[in-house]
Structure formats: C-alpha cells, structure tokens
Design a protein around this motif. Sequence first.
Motif, mmCIF file in Angstrom:
data_model
loop_
_atom_site.group_PDB
_atom_site.id
_atom_site.type_symbol
_atom_site.label_atom_id
_atom_site.label_comp_id
_atom_site.label_asym_id
_atom_site.label_seq_id
_atom_site.Cartn_x
_atom_site.Cartn_y
_atom_site.Cartn_z
ATOM 1 N N GLU A 361 0.835 -1.223 0.000
ATOM 2 C CA GLU A 361 0.000 0.000 0.000
ATOM 3 C C GLU A 361 0.861 1.262 0.000
ATOM 4 N N LEU A 362 2.002 1.188 0.670
ATOM 5 C CA LEU A 362 2.834 2.394 0.820
ATOM 6 C C LEU A 362 3.544 2.787 -0.485
ATOM 7 N N LEU A 363 4.190 1.817 -1.127
ATOM 8 C CA LEU A 363 5.082 2.180 -2.236
ATOM 9 C C LEU A 363 4.381 2.913 -3.383
ATOM 10 N N PRO A 364 3.194 2.461 -3.806
ATOM 11 C CA PRO A 364 2.559 3.191 -4.911
ATOM 12 C C PRO A 364 2.136 4.612 -4.530
ATOM 13 N N ARG A 365 2.030 4.908 -3.236
ATOM 14 C CA ARG A 365 1.621 6.252 -2.829
ATOM 15 C C ARG A 365 2.780 7.249 -2.852
ATOM 16 N N LEU A 366 4.014 6.735 -2.951
ATOM 17 C CA LEU A 366 5.190 7.589 -2.776
ATOM 18 C C LEU A 366 5.864 7.944 -4.097
ATOM 19 N N ALA A 367 6.193 9.240 -4.281
ATOM 20 C CA ALA A 367 7.125 9.601 -5.358
ATOM 21 C C ALA A 367 8.534 9.579 -4.782
ATOM 22 N N ASP A 368 8.627 9.962 -3.492
ATOM 23 C CA ASP A 368 9.952 10.003 -2.863
ATOM 24 C C ASP A 368 9.779 9.964 -1.342
ATOM 25 N N ILE A 369 10.771 9.428 -0.676
ATOM 26 C CA ILE A 369 10.784 9.451 0.795
ATOM 27 C C ILE A 369 12.223 9.618 1.259
ATOM 28 N N ARG A 370 12.427 10.516 2.240
ATOM 29 C CA ARG A 370 13.785 10.833 2.705
ATOM 30 C C ARG A 370 13.819 10.839 4.226
ATOM 31 N N LEU A 371 14.977 10.460 4.764
ATOM 32 C CA LEU A 371 15.201 10.591 6.206
ATOM 33 C C LEU A 371 15.493 12.056 6.503
ATOM 34 N N ARG A 379 16.312 1.148 23.826
ATOM 35 C CA ARG A 379 17.427 0.599 24.599
ATOM 36 C C ARG A 379 17.001 -0.771 25.134
ATOM 37 N N SER A 380 17.574 -1.808 24.554
ATOM 38 C CA SER A 380 17.168 -3.156 24.938
ATOM 39 C C SER A 380 18.138 -4.169 24.355
ATOM 40 N N ASN A 381 18.367 -5.293 25.054
ATOM 41 C CA ASN A 381 19.124 -6.372 24.413
ATOM 42 C C ASN A 381 18.166 -7.481 23.977
ATOM 43 N N PHE A 382 16.869 -7.220 24.077
ATOM 44 C CA PHE A 382 15.863 -8.231 23.771
ATOM 45 C C PHE A 382 15.109 -7.912 22.480
ATOM 46 N N VAL A 383 14.599 -6.674 22.376
ATOM 47 C CA VAL A 383 13.989 -6.286 21.088
ATOM 48 C C VAL A 383 14.897 -5.307 20.364
ATOM 49 N N ASN A 384 15.003 -5.522 19.080
ATOM 50 C CA ASN A 384 15.767 -4.624 18.230
ATOM 51 C C ASN A 384 14.772 -3.589 17.716
ATOM 52 N N GLY A 385 14.602 -2.518 18.495
ATOM 53 C CA GLY A 385 13.491 -1.611 18.221
ATOM 54 C C GLY A 385 13.922 -0.229 17.774
ATOM 55 N N ILE A 386 13.041 0.408 17.022
ATOM 56 C CA ILE A 386 13.255 1.799 16.607
ATOM 57 C C ILE A 386 12.140 2.628 17.218
ATOM 58 N N LYS A 387 12.486 3.724 17.891
ATOM 59 C CA LYS A 387 11.403 4.514 18.482
ATOM 60 C C LYS A 387 11.177 5.829 17.764
ATOM 61 N N GLU A 388 12.078 6.222 16.875
ATOM 62 C CA GLU A 388 11.831 7.431 16.101
ATOM 63 C C GLU A 388 12.494 7.314 14.736
ATOM 64 N N LEU A 389 11.725 7.605 13.698
ATOM 65 C CA LEU A 389 12.233 7.508 12.327
ATOM 66 C C LEU A 389 11.643 8.689 11.535
ATOM 67 N N PRO A 390 12.330 9.849 11.617
ATOM 68 C CA PRO A 390 11.748 11.043 10.998
ATOM 69 C C PRO A 390 11.917 11.021 9.475
ATOM 70 N N VAL A 391 10.817 11.222 8.758
ATOM 71 C CA VAL A 391 10.873 11.169 7.289
ATOM 72 C C VAL A 391 10.110 12.335 6.683
ATOM 73 N N GLU A 392 10.391 12.530 5.416
ATOM 74 C CA GLU A 392 9.655 13.523 4.631
ATOM 75 C C GLU A 392 9.268 12.829 3.326
ATOM 76 N N VAL A 393 8.046 13.073 2.867
ATOM 77 C CA VAL A 393 7.609 12.347 1.663
ATOM 78 C C VAL A 393 7.127 13.313 0.590
ATOM 79 N N THR A 394 7.262 12.876 -0.635
ATOM 80 C CA THR A 394 6.578 13.525 -1.743
ATOM 81 C C THR A 394 5.609 12.490 -2.303
ATOM 82 N N LEU A 395 4.365 12.903 -2.440
ATOM 83 C CA LEU A 395 3.355 11.925 -2.855
ATOM 84 C C LEU A 395 3.393 11.677 -4.362
ATOM 85 N N ALA A 396 3.004 10.459 -4.722
ATOM 86 C CA ALA A 396 2.982 10.093 -6.145
ATOM 87 C C ALA A 396 1.828 10.806 -6.840
#
Length: 396
Positions: A361-371, A379-396
């Motif tokens: 669903e995501l890919l066809p909606r995007l013309a571009d996506i940038r960090l 912070r964990s040795n149990f889950v490999n987690g990401i808590k923030e992923l700032p992006v900017e998009v241009t819509l298709a």
Amino acid sequence: PWRMFDTLRRHDPVHWQPEPAPNSGFWAVTRHADIVRVDRDPSTFTSSRFVNLEEVDDDLMAIRRSMLETDGARHQVLRKILQRDFSHRAVAQYEVFLRGLTGRTLDAALAKGRFDFVKEVSADFPINVLARMLDVPESDTQKLIDWGNRIIGNTDPDYADVLLHSEESDRYRDLPFRSPAALEVFAYGRELAAERRGGTGTDLVSKLVNQPPSDGVPLSDTDFDNYFLLLVVAGNETTRHAISHSMLALLRHPDQLDRLRADPSLIPVAVEEFLRWASPVYHFRRTATRDVELGGKQVRAGDKVVLWFASGNRDEDVFADPYAFDVTRSPNDHVTFGKGSPHFCLGNTLARLEIRVMFSELLPRLADIRLTGDVRRVRSNFVNGIKELPVEVTLA
Ligand code: HEM
C-alpha cells in the motif's frame, strides 16, 4: 552488536559469557546451525525455566508461565486453542480489513508531509489488528500500545515507569517483565473474560474462556492472564519494529526501494529479507536439561543457553554476503521467528501479511521518501526496536 556477533561466530560460536550472581552466566549461541539445533530440541534445551536472561525460580515461574515457557503436551494443548485463528486460511480473511486499515493509516500520515514514521505508521498498526482479533474497541488501542511500551520497553528510560534491574523492579518480580503494567493488562483481560464467559463470541478472548483445552484441564486465571498478556505483547512491538526497520532499510538502500517500486510482485520475497534484516527479537533463552556437547563446548545441565537469532540472520555460512540488503534474496532461511521449534512464532503468518500489505500500500503512494533526522533506537538487548524515524515524503 553486529560486529561482535561476527567475531563470536568466527572465533567462539558457542561462547561462555560470565555474569554476576544470581545469573551466573550463559552460553551465547551465534551460528545459524547451532541455533537451529537448540531450537528444535526442547527436551534437551527447555523453555520451561524462562526464555530471557532473567533468573526465575520455580515459585515465580509458576505465576509467570505462559505457553512460551511451557514445553511438551501441555504446550501443544495451549497452542491448539488458538492455532487455527493464526493459520494461513484464518489470517487471509483479514487481508481486506488490513488493506483498509493500512490505507487509512498511510493517508493520514502521508498528508502531513514530514512525520515520524514510527509514531504515525508502525506503532499503531499491529495493535489495531490485534484489537480486532481480541474484539476490543479502537478507543482502547492507545492503552494497549502504552502497556506494550512499558512492558517490552522496560529497559528504556523513555518508556519504562519501572526500569528493569532497578531496585524498584524487585517489587514487581512476580509479574511478567517485572512490570507494573502487567497488572493493568491482567485486569483488563479479566474484565473482557468475565463479559464473554459463556457467550458465543468468536474472538480470541471468547475462545480462551469458552473452548475447553483438549486435555480437559481448564485454564486457570493465571494461565489466562499470561496467555492474554503474551498475545498483547508478542504481536505488537515485534511487528512494529519489523515495519520500521524495513522502512529504514529501504531509505538506506534506495536502489532496493526503486527495484520494489518497479516490480511490486517482488514484495512477498522482499518481506523475508525485511524480516532477516530487522531481526526484531534479538534472542530467546533455553536451559539445558542434561549435560550435552554443543559446538565443541561442554554444556552442563542447568546452564542457560541463549539463541542469538539476530546473529544467525547474518551467518555467512547460510547467507551469501549477509550484510547486503537484497530484496530478491532467495532462498532466505532466516531464524527471525525461530526455526524448527514447537514454539515457532504462532503469529508469523499474520506478521508476514501485515508487512506485505503495509509495503504494497505504501510504495505506490510515494514519489519520494527521505530521512530528515536521527534514528532513535529502543534501549534493549531483547527487542531490536526503533522509536523514532523522521521522514519527509513527496506523494505520487
Ligand atoms: C513466539 C518472533 C509476531 C505471537 C515467537 C518466537 C519468536 C517470535 C522468535 C519464539 C520462537 C522460538 O522460541 O523458537 C516474532 C517476530 C514477529 C512476531 C519477529 C514480528 C515480525 C507475532 C505476532 C503474534 C505473535 C503478530 C500474534 C499475536 C507469538 C506467540 C508466540 C510467539 C503467541 C509463542 C508461541 C509458542 O510458545 O508456541 N515469536 N513474532 N508473534 N509469537 Fe511471535
């Protein structure tokens, strides 16, 4: 941790890691072949003494045991109660719902232009699916998300109300993950159970309370509490982090993003690479039930044996060029959900579907996506987690 795993796999693949008492150390198993060997032999390497590094005595184990920490016939019985609900056929029925939910989530997020991908896209998505399977109102999902964060994020000061290994966490030692949030999850689950007992509902809670286990031994309140909590946490954080890591990997490998956009029929194969790359669960632990040789080392009965799934997923004996992120990689024998174990992830089909639907669903909606900023990790040795992923998009 990746370079450390590389070194261990090469020089000491079954490595004894000493730890201060009461933990007394563990074997770090880092090669794919050894991980699989341990995972498929529960009679030698049991889950019943707990599955992460914490030392849990028998009394505590009796209170905190879920199916994940149960072996043998009773494990099969517990798993069977919901096995069909997580089968290919059952899960396929959620695809239409998932597409609608994904579309709504994405449209709201993408309209913002600049946003945190974790907060706006991956964080709520898996829990909304579970909310539907548990038949709880959407208005409760934020509560479920917060509980999950506090429970799985119990080593991260941003999430934990009581940090694991703090003195205060000892007060909660009889609770799963030593988290007071577990009590709130129990209370919530029991309320649902009371409402649905004796009813005709087909949701997961109704099945747990109304479907007698096949060995005739009913679920105790403790069994129910731990089963319910496992469902809430197992399918939430893991899938969230898998989606965030997949997005990050595509951002860092724009050639692979272009490839997927050019040929969306590659997405199902790419999902396996996403899962290998993400390795959202770093490890699970077993305990040796007898003296046994493993990778040339003498493991003694009672020793902790830790399966580093994340390391197995970068094993050069199994994956050619393991640090290449290749959305067409096939075969892709990753151990992200375990391998050959009776505990092999019950939700694997659902997780795969969620990730596939998300990116198709995501890919066809995007013309571009940038960090647009720094990626922040849990912070964990149990889950490999990401808590923030700032992006900017241009819509298709
Ligand atoms: C077990 C990973 C999603 C429910 C497991 C195990 C792993 C795992 C590594 C243990 C396997 C073993 O010991 O060999 C993941 C990852 C996920 C994910 C990486 C997402 C990408 C889900 C979802 C659910 C779920 C969506 C649904 C509620 C469970 C349950 C178990 C389990 C109930 C225990 C099974 C048993 O003890 O028999 N998962 N999981 N998981 N998972 Fe998942």
